[in-house]
Write an enzyme that holds these catalytic residues in place. Structure first.
Site, PDB file in Angstrom:
ATOM      1  N   CYS A 102      52.800  58.585  60.651  1.00 21.85           N
ATOM      2  CA  CYS A 102      52.457  57.988  61.946  1.00 21.85           C
ATOM      3  C   CYS A 102      53.384  56.830  62.308  1.00 21.85           C
ATOM      4  CB  CYS A 102      51.011  57.522  61.922  1.00 21.85           C
ATOM      5  SG  CYS A 102      49.889  58.882  61.578  1.00 21.85           S
ATOM      6  N   HIS A 245      50.032  53.503  68.132  1.00 16.42           N
ATOM      7  CA  HIS A 245      49.977  54.885  67.663  1.00 16.42           C
ATOM      8  C   HIS A 245      48.582  55.415  67.955  1.00 16.42           C
ATOM      9  CE1 HIS A 245      49.583  58.344  65.215  1.00 16.42           C
ATOM     10  NE2 HIS A 245      48.813  57.750  64.329  1.00 16.42           N
ATOM     11  N   ASN A 275      45.571  63.042  67.682  1.00 14.92           N
ATOM     12  CA  ASN A 275      46.568  62.269  66.927  1.00 14.92           C
ATOM     13  C   ASN A 275      47.746  63.195  66.616  1.00 14.92           C
ATOM     14  OD1 ASN A 275      48.062  61.125  64.820  1.00 14.92           O
ATOM     15  ND2 ASN A 275      46.281  60.151  63.886  1.00 14.92           N
TER      16      ASN A 275
END
Ligand SMILES: CC(C)(COP(=O)(O)OP(=O)(O)OC[C@H]1O[C@@H](n2cnc3c(N)ncnc32)[C@H](O)[C@@H]1OP(=O)(O)O)[C@@H](O)C(=O)NCCC(=O)NCCS
Length: 318
Positions: A102, A245, A275
């Site tokens: 990430c 993020h 995500n």
């Protein structure tokens, strides 16, 4: 983004979950899943790169180097950077893969920034692209992880200029938590790299200690943003736009509250895409730009936390 939209209700038909559970815990309403007949990680990244170049008024021939952030490459090796380079017809220029999950996109921005500042390259493509859906267990057993992740790609072009754009980047990692969010198999340090047992025992699926990730994320996000502000003698109020993020909407909301930022100053699109790991920040940046939220003079703060654990931030003056 791949075209196929998968809603929470679609997932509810495959596993014991509900739109209410997913929305309440994560903020996600839908995500995109790739089409195996059409989409590849490198292909989606190439499309995102073409869009970024077009918006920057540049062409592929301007690109000197590629930095490609992904933890879901098309092959075990080589990396997806070379595959995208081939798709863009840029044979010969260097292509580097970054595997920092990430945080990968911000690590990528930082690497590109150093190359530009030393004068080695003038124009660098930095992309984040992932196909997560093919590693998801879409049954009851995998529901705690599979409802969160999605597929997609985003890209930016960094170019040398007399005015500073990237004010600073801050990169961190703590490998003690490597196994709290990971895919174990196939791994090279085993007698047999891939066995049927590994598949049967779910070693090839993403494992996440959701609670632990959550607890660390809310601390590290804030810490690394404050580090960026302090390094540039700036205050929270100076941030025009924060793109965290897109891990979980609850994490973003918590962060927003801690920093005292208004809704207009924090960009979230996890509702639509879930995500997407290394792709989440550049996808959000692209949409924010399209919506007029990023323009000349905008002070943009990006921050990420994820597998590793790794975390990072970048401050960019447009
Ligand atoms: C994953 C996450 C949403 C889970 O939320 P949580 O409140 O911690 O939920 P828990 O894992 O404690 O599970 C609560 C219950 O819901 C159940 N559950 C898990 N997934 C479910 C799903 N998709 N649908 C319905 N119920 C589910 C669990 O089995 C558990 O049931 P039990 O109480 O009977 O044992 C949360 O931990 C999180 O967001 N973590 C951070 C994840 C993240 O950001 N990851 C990306 C890092 S970059």
């Amino acid at each position: 983004m791949p075209e196929r939209v998968v809603t929470n209700d679609d997932l509810s038909k495959l596993m014991d979950t509900s739109d209410a559970w997913i929305t309440e815990r994560t903020g996600i309403k839908e995500r995109r899943f790739f089409d195996p007949d059409k989409d590849t990680v490198a292909g989606m990244a190439a499309n995102a790169s073409r869009l970024a170049l077009e918006r920057a008024g540049l062409t592929t021939s301007d690109v000197d180097f590629i930095v490609f952030a992904t933890i879901t490459p098309d092959y075990f090796f080589p990396g997806s950077g070379v595959l995208m380079q081939r798709e863009l017809g840029l044979e010969g220029i260097g292509a580097l893969d970054i595997r920092n999950a990430c945080s990968g996109f911000i690590y990528g921005i930082s690497v590109a920034d150093q190359f530009i500042k030393t004068g080695m390259y003038k124009t660098v493509l930095v992309v984040g692209a992932e196909i997560q859906s093919s590693a998801m267990d879409l049954s009851d057993r995998g529901r705690a992880v599979s409802v969160i992740f999605g597929d997609g790609a985003g890209a930016v072009v960094l170019q040398a200029d007399s005015q500073p754009g990237i004010l600073s980047t801050h990169l961190h990692a703590d490998g003690r938590y490597a196994e709290e969010l990971y895919i174990k198999d196939p791994g090279s340090s085993r007698k047999n790299r891939l066995t049927k047992d590994m598949i049967d025992e779910d070693g090839v699926r993403a494992y996440m200690n959701g609670n632990m990730v959550f607890k660390h994320a809310i601390v590290r996000f804030q810490e690394v943003i404050m580090e960026a502000l302090e390094a540039n003698q700036l205050a929270k109020e100076d941030i025009d736009l924060l793109i965290p993020h897109q891990a979980n909407l609850r994490i973003s909301h918590y962060l927003q509250e801690q920093l005292g930022l208004s809704d207009e100053k924090v960009y979230n699109n996890i509702m639509r895409y879930g995500n997407t790991t290394a792709a989440s920040i550049p996808i959000a940046m692209s949409e924010a730009w399209q919506e007029g939220k990023i323009s000349e003079g905008t002070l943009l703060c990006m921050a990420a936390f994820g597998s590793g654990f790794t975390w990072a931030s970048a401050l960019v003056q447009f």
